[in-house]
Design a protein around this motif. Structure first.
Motif, PDB file in Angstrom:
ATOM      1  N   TYR A  41      29.808  44.516  63.988  1.00  0.00           N
ATOM      2  CA  TYR A  41      31.124  43.996  63.862  1.00  0.00           C
ATOM      3  C   TYR A  41      31.503  43.072  62.627  1.00  0.00           C
ATOM      4  O   TYR A  41      32.453  43.033  61.938  1.00  0.00           O
ATOM      5  N   ILE A  42      30.440  42.138  62.420  1.00  0.00           N
ATOM      6  CA  ILE A  42      30.482  41.332  61.294  1.00  0.00           C
ATOM      7  C   ILE A  42      30.408  42.124  60.023  1.00  0.00           C
ATOM      8  O   ILE A  42      31.329  41.793  59.301  1.00  0.00           O
ATOM      9  N   ASN A  43      29.604  43.170  60.009  1.00  0.00           N
ATOM     10  CA  ASN A  43      29.666  43.666  58.754  1.00  0.00           C
ATOM     11  C   ASN A  43      30.927  44.762  58.383  1.00  0.00           C
ATOM     12  O   ASN A  43      31.381  44.598  57.354  1.00  0.00           O
ATOM     13  N   ASN A  44      31.426  45.443  59.387  1.00  0.00           N
ATOM     14  CA  ASN A  44      32.577  45.934  59.332  1.00  0.00           C
ATOM     15  C   ASN A  44      33.865  45.081  59.079  1.00  0.00           C
ATOM     16  O   ASN A  44      34.937  45.365  58.126  1.00  0.00           O
ATOM     17  N   TRP A  45      33.859  43.862  59.591  1.00  0.00           N
ATOM     18  CA  TRP A  45      34.923  42.886  59.252  1.00  0.00           C
ATOM     19  C   TRP A  45      34.868  42.388  57.766  1.00  0.00           C
ATOM     20  O   TRP A  45      35.907  42.365  57.089  1.00  0.00           O
TER      21      TRP A  45
ATOM     22  N   LEU B   5      33.603  43.909  55.371  1.00  0.00           N
ATOM     23  CA  LEU B   5      33.953  45.280  54.418  1.00  0.00           C
ATOM     24  C   LEU B   5      35.448  45.673  54.391  1.00  0.00           C
ATOM     25  O   LEU B   5      35.902  45.985  53.553  1.00  0.00           O
ATOM     26  N   ASP B   6      36.137  45.424  55.747  1.00  0.00           N
ATOM     27  CA  ASP B   6      37.546  45.639  55.660  1.00  0.00           C
ATOM     28  C   ASP B   6      38.294  44.350  54.948  1.00  0.00           C
ATOM     29  O   ASP B   6      39.110  44.882  54.592  1.00  0.00           O
ATOM     30  N   TYR B   7      37.761  43.263  55.058  1.00  0.00           N
ATOM     31  CA  TYR B   7      38.475  42.305  54.441  1.00  0.00           C
ATOM     32  C   TYR B   7      38.009  41.688  53.147  1.00  0.00           C
ATOM     33  O   TYR B   7      38.956  41.159  52.491  1.00  0.00           O
ATOM     34  N   PHE B   8      36.962  42.162  52.685  1.00  0.00           N
ATOM     35  CA  PHE B   8      36.256  41.512  51.342  1.00  0.00           C
ATOM     36  C   PHE B   8      35.737  42.708  50.677  1.00  0.00           C
ATOM     37  O   PHE B   8      34.928  42.353  49.509  1.00  0.00           O
ATOM     38  N   GLY B   9      35.874  43.842  51.048  1.00  0.00           N
ATOM     39  CA  GLY B   9      35.199  45.021  50.358  1.00  0.00           C
ATOM     40  C   GLY B   9      35.778  44.985  48.904  1.00  0.00           C
ATOM     41  O   GLY B   9      35.141  45.038  47.803  1.00  0.00           O
ATOM     42  N   TRP B  10      37.133  44.882  48.800  1.00  0.00           N
ATOM     43  CA  TRP B  10      37.670  44.878  47.617  1.00  0.00           C
ATOM     44  C   TRP B  10      37.530  43.731  46.677  1.00  0.00           C
ATOM     45  O   TRP B  10      37.157  43.934  45.245  1.00  0.00           O
ATOM     46  N   LEU B  11      37.176  42.568  47.269  1.00  0.00           N
ATOM     47  CA  LEU B  11      36.518  41.542  46.584  1.00  0.00           C
ATOM     48  C   LEU B  11      35.200  41.655  46.045  1.00  0.00           C
ATOM     49  O   LEU B  11      35.069  41.441  44.530  1.00  0.00           O
TER      50      LEU B  11
END
Length: 113
Positions: free
Chosen positions: A36-40, A42-48
Motif C-alpha cells: 500500500y505504501i509503495n503504491n501510494w 508511486l501514484d503521488y510521487f512517481g512523476w517527481l
C-alpha cells in the motif's frame, strides 16, 4: 561513535527496526502494508522521481561539459583530487549501483505476489 549525529541516525534506524520486527511478527500484514505504501508513493510521487532522475542526469552532463567543470576550488595551486572523468563517473556510477540494488529488491518484492 562520537562523530555520529544521533538525531540524524536514530529516526531512520528506528523505522528500519520497527519494519523488521513487524515483518517478523506478521508477514502477510507487513506485505499488504508495504504494498500500500509503495503504491501510494508511486501514484503521488512517481512523476517527481522520474523528473529528479532526468534533471540529475542533465545537471551531471552539463557540469561535465560546461566551464564550471574547469573551476578549481582552493586556488590556482590546488591539485585536483579527481580528474574530470572521475568527477563525472563517480556520482553516476554510484547512482547506478543504488538503482540496481533497489531495483533488484523491488523486483523480488513484486515477484512475491
Amino acid at each position: 561513535m562520537s562523530n555520529i549525529k544521533l538525531w540524524v541516525f536514530l529516526p531512520p534506524l528506528s523505522i528500519l527496526v520497527a519494519a523488521a520486527i513487524f515483518s517478523l511478527v506478521d508477514v502477510t500484514s507487513f506485505l499488504s502494508w508495504a504494498t500500500y505504501i509503495n503504491n501510494w508513493l508511486l501514484d503521488y510521487f512517481g512523476w517527481l522521481y522520474s523528473l529528479s532522475t532526468l534533471f540529475f542526469l542533465i545537471i551531471c552532463t552539463w557540469v561535465y561539459v560546461s566551464p564550471i567543470g574547469q573551476l578549481r576550488i582552493g586556488g590556482k595551486e590546488a591539485v585536483p583530487f579527481l580528474t574530470r572523468w572521475r568527477c563525472f563517473y563517480f556520482p553516476n556510477h554510484h547512482y547506478c549501483h543504488w538503482y540496481f540494488i533497489l531495483g533488484f529488491c523491488r523486483a523480488i518484492w513484486y515477484h512475491l505476489h
